[in-house]
Design a protein around this motif. Structure first.
Motif, PDB file in Angstrom:
ATOM      1  N   ALA A  57       0.840  -1.204   0.000  1.00  0.00           N
ATOM      2  CA  ALA A  57       0.000   0.000   0.000  1.00  0.00           C
ATOM      3  C   ALA A  57       0.873   1.252   0.000  1.00  0.00           C
ATOM      4  CB  ALA A  57      -0.929   0.006   1.209  1.00  0.00           C
ATOM      5  N   TRP A  58       1.939   1.231   0.773  1.00  0.00           N
ATOM      6  CA  TRP A  58       2.871   2.361   0.815  1.00  0.00           C
ATOM      7  C   TRP A  58       3.506   2.603  -0.551  1.00  0.00           C
ATOM      8  CZ3 TRP A  58       8.397   1.556   0.899  1.00  0.00           C
ATOM      9  CH2 TRP A  58       9.134   2.728   1.015  1.00  0.00           C
ATOM     10  N   ILE A  59       3.912   1.527  -1.226  1.00  0.00           N
ATOM     11  CA  ILE A  59       4.488   1.650  -2.564  1.00  0.00           C
ATOM     12  C   ILE A  59       3.448   2.196  -3.545  1.00  0.00           C
ATOM     13  CG2 ILE A  59       5.385   0.330  -4.534  1.00  0.00           C
ATOM     14  CD1 ILE A  59       6.788  -1.488  -2.442  1.00  0.00           C
ATOM     15  N   PHE A  60       2.226   1.694  -3.470  1.00  0.00           N
ATOM     16  CA  PHE A  60       1.134   2.145  -4.340  1.00  0.00           C
ATOM     17  C   PHE A  60       0.930   3.654  -4.212  1.00  0.00           C
ATOM     18  CE2 PHE A  60      -3.413   3.186  -4.643  1.00  0.00           C
ATOM     19  CZ  PHE A  60      -3.733   2.713  -5.905  1.00  0.00           C
ATOM     20  N   PHE A  63       4.169   5.834  -5.136  1.00  0.00           N
ATOM     21  CA  PHE A  63       4.400   5.864  -6.581  1.00  0.00           C
ATOM     22  C   PHE A  63       3.492   6.890  -7.256  1.00  0.00           C
ATOM     23  CE2 PHE A  63       3.232   4.408 -10.843  1.00  0.00           C
ATOM     24  CZ  PHE A  63       4.474   4.416 -11.456  1.00  0.00           C
ATOM     25  N   PHE A  64       2.199   6.796  -6.992  1.00  0.00           N
ATOM     26  CA  PHE A  64       1.256   7.697  -7.649  1.00  0.00           C
ATOM     27  C   PHE A  64       1.410   9.138  -7.177  1.00  0.00           C
ATOM     28  CE2 PHE A  64      -1.075   3.743  -8.629  1.00  0.00           C
ATOM     29  CZ  PHE A  64      -1.234   3.938  -9.988  1.00  0.00           C
ATOM     30  N   TRP A  65       1.636   9.362  -5.889  1.00  0.00           N
ATOM     31  CA  TRP A  65       1.784  10.726  -5.384  1.00  0.00           C
ATOM     32  C   TRP A  65       3.028  11.398  -5.944  1.00  0.00           C
ATOM     33  CZ3 TRP A  65       0.828   9.374   0.440  1.00  0.00           C
ATOM     34  CH2 TRP A  65      -0.543   9.244   0.667  1.00  0.00           C
ATOM     35  N   MET A  66       4.134  10.674  -6.022  1.00  0.00           N
ATOM     36  CA  MET A  66       5.383  11.281  -6.479  1.00  0.00           C
ATOM     37  C   MET A  66       5.432  11.418  -7.999  1.00  0.00           C
ATOM     38  SD  MET A  66       8.212   9.809  -3.750  1.00  0.00           S
ATOM     39  CE  MET A  66       8.652   8.500  -4.804  1.00  0.00           C
ATOM     40  N   ARG A  67       4.790  10.533  -8.729  1.00  0.00           N
ATOM     41  CA  ARG A  67       4.858  10.579 -10.190  1.00  0.00           C
ATOM     42  C   ARG A  67       3.829  11.516 -10.809  1.00  0.00           C
ATOM     43  NH1 ARG A  67       8.256   7.107 -13.403  1.00  0.00           N
ATOM     44  NH2 ARG A  67       6.466   7.123 -14.768  1.00  0.00           N
ATOM     45  N   GLY A  68       2.590  11.411 -10.416  1.00  0.00           N
ATOM     46  CA  GLY A  68       1.553  12.189 -11.077  1.00  0.00           C
ATOM     47  C   GLY A  68       0.811  13.154 -10.181  1.00  0.00           C
ATOM     48  N   GLY A  69       1.094  13.125  -8.889  1.00  0.00           N
ATOM     49  CA  GLY A  69       0.413  14.022  -7.969  1.00  0.00           C
ATOM     50  C   GLY A  69      -0.964  13.556  -7.556  1.00  0.00           C
ATOM     51  N   LYS A  70      -1.357  12.350  -7.987  1.00  0.00           N
ATOM     52  CA  LYS A  70      -2.670  11.833  -7.587  1.00  0.00           C
ATOM     53  C   LYS A  70      -2.747  10.334  -7.838  1.00  0.00           C
ATOM     54  CE  LYS A  70      -4.139  14.051 -11.610  1.00  0.00           C
ATOM     55  NZ  LYS A  70      -4.561  15.351 -11.881  1.00  0.00           N
ATOM     56  N   THR A  71      -3.562   9.679  -7.032  1.00  0.00           N
ATOM     57  CA  THR A  71      -3.866   8.270  -7.260  1.00  0.00           C
ATOM     58  C   THR A  71      -5.055   8.211  -8.214  1.00  0.00           C
ATOM     59  OG1 THR A  71      -5.406   8.198  -5.407  1.00  0.00           O
ATOM     60  CG2 THR A  71      -3.102   7.627  -4.930  1.00  0.00           C
ATOM     61  N   GLY A  86       6.456  23.967  -2.581  1.00  0.00           N
ATOM     62  CA  GLY A  86       6.407  24.509  -3.926  1.00  0.00           C
ATOM     63  C   GLY A  86       6.842  23.594  -5.044  1.00  0.00           C
ATOM     64  N   ASN A  87       7.266  22.387  -4.772  1.00  0.00           N
ATOM     65  CA  ASN A  87       7.687  21.469  -5.835  1.00  0.00           C
ATOM     66  C   ASN A  87       6.904  20.162  -5.696  1.00  0.00           C
ATOM     67  OD1 ASN A  87       8.861  20.754  -3.438  1.00  0.00           O
ATOM     68  ND2 ASN A  87      10.949  20.756  -4.171  1.00  0.00           N
ATOM     69  N   ASN A  88       7.280  19.149  -6.472  1.00  0.00           N
ATOM     70  CA  ASN A  88       6.640  17.839  -6.333  1.00  0.00           C
ATOM     71  C   ASN A  88       6.957  17.259  -4.967  1.00  0.00           C
ATOM     72  OD1 ASN A  88       5.685  17.990  -8.927  1.00  0.00           O
ATOM     73  ND2 ASN A  88       7.432  16.904  -9.797  1.00  0.00           N
ATOM     74  N   PHE A  91      10.057  11.737  -1.529  1.00  0.00           N
ATOM     75  CA  PHE A  91       9.896  10.393  -0.964  1.00  0.00           C
ATOM     76  C   PHE A  91       9.556  10.476   0.526  1.00  0.00           C
ATOM     77  CE2 PHE A  91      11.853   6.733   1.169  1.00  0.00           C
ATOM     78  CZ  PHE A  91      11.128   5.713   0.576  1.00  0.00           C
ATOM     79  N   MET A  92      10.248  11.348   1.256  1.00  0.00           N
ATOM     80  CA  MET A  92      10.008  11.476   2.691  1.00  0.00           C
ATOM     81  C   MET A  92       8.615  12.038   2.969  1.00  0.00           C
ATOM     82  SD  MET A  92      10.981  10.823   5.651  1.00  0.00           S
ATOM     83  CE  MET A  92      12.693  10.420   5.562  1.00  0.00           C
ATOM     84  N   GLN A  93       8.182  13.009   2.177  1.00  0.00           N
ATOM     85  CA  GLN A  93       6.846  13.556   2.357  1.00  0.00           C
ATOM     86  C   GLN A  93       5.776  12.496   2.084  1.00  0.00           C
ATOM     87  OE1 GLN A  93       7.391  16.932  -0.346  1.00  0.00           O
ATOM     88  NE2 GLN A  93       6.800  18.290   1.338  1.00  0.00           N
ATOM     89  N   ALA A  94       5.977  11.705   1.039  1.00  0.00           N
ATOM     90  CA  ALA A  94       5.020  10.643   0.717  1.00  0.00           C
ATOM     91  C   ALA A  94       4.975   9.604   1.835  1.00  0.00           C
ATOM     92  CB  ALA A  94       5.389   9.981  -0.608  1.00  0.00           C
ATOM     93  N   THR A  95       6.135   9.272   2.378  1.00  0.00           N
ATOM     94  CA  THR A  95       6.195   8.281   3.460  1.00  0.00           C
ATOM     95  C   THR A  95       5.503   8.805   4.716  1.00  0.00           C
ATOM     96  OG1 THR A  95       8.243   7.382   2.567  1.00  0.00           O
ATOM     97  CG2 THR A  95       7.756   6.893   4.863  1.00  0.00           C
ATOM     98  N   LEU A  96       5.799  10.039   5.099  1.00  0.00           N
ATOM     99  CA  LEU A  96       5.151  10.629   6.273  1.00  0.00           C
ATOM    100  C   LEU A  96       3.642  10.697   6.088  1.00  0.00           C
ATOM    101  CD1 LEU A  96       7.552  13.572   7.169  1.00  0.00           C
ATOM    102  CD2 LEU A  96       7.013  11.609   8.602  1.00  0.00           C
ATOM    103  N   ARG A  97       3.220  11.149   4.923  1.00  0.00           N
ATOM    104  CA  ARG A  97       1.787  11.269   4.657  1.00  0.00           C
ATOM    105  C   ARG A  97       1.103   9.899   4.701  1.00  0.00           C
ATOM    106  NH1 ARG A  97      -1.462  15.308   2.822  1.00  0.00           N
ATOM    107  NH2 ARG A  97      -3.441  14.585   1.975  1.00  0.00           N
TER     108      ARG A  97
END
Length: 136
Positions: A57-60, A63-71, A86-88, A91-97
């Motif tokens: 689930a974390w990888i899912f 991946f979507f958050w960092m690549r396209g900004g949405k699932t 201000g940028n994309n 990895f750390m932000q996606a993990t924390l979220r």
């Protein structure tokens, strides 16, 4: 030009999550089948199974958050994620979220009500990960 608004209600956040959970079920079936095959068709230890579910689930989501900004669920509800820096998102932000979202899921979405009481309408997961959602 499409106008972007900052506020995404808890109802829309939960609806997108429900949509994504159905997609995750397919991922979990695939990952579970591979894990079972690698384990010679013997049932996995529950701790291993839970770890596989959380990691996939974390990888899912990452991946979507960092690549396209949405699932895919976020795309259906016209929601996108962005970094408050201000940028994309990183990895750390996606993990924390993801892990704060997991806690919110365990608490049945109640922490999302904080959105209605904060001036900037950010939820706890937005604040901790320095990210936010917006409607597109």
């Amino acid at each position: 030009m499409i106008e972007k608004t900052q506020f995404v209600s808890p109802v829309k956040r939960i609806a997108a999550t429900i949509y994504d959970i159905f997609l995750l079920l397919g991922v979990w079936f695939g990952v579970g089948s591979i894990a079972l095959w690698l384990n010679n068709s013997e049932i996995l230890h529950p701790g291993v199974g839970l770890s596989i579910v959380i990691i996939s689930a974390w990888i899912f989501y990452s991946f979507f958050w960092m690549r396209g900004g949405k699932t895919l669920g976020m795309a259906v509800w016209n929601i996108e994620i962005y970094s408050l820096k201000g940028n994309n998102i990183t990895f750390m932000q996606a993990t924390l979220r993801f892990y704060v979202n997991l806690l919110i899921f365990i608490l049945m979405g109640v922490p999302l009500l904080q959105i209605y009481f904060s001036k900037d309408r950010l939820a706890i997961n937005d604040r901790i990960s320095m990210t936010s959602l917006r409607l597109i």
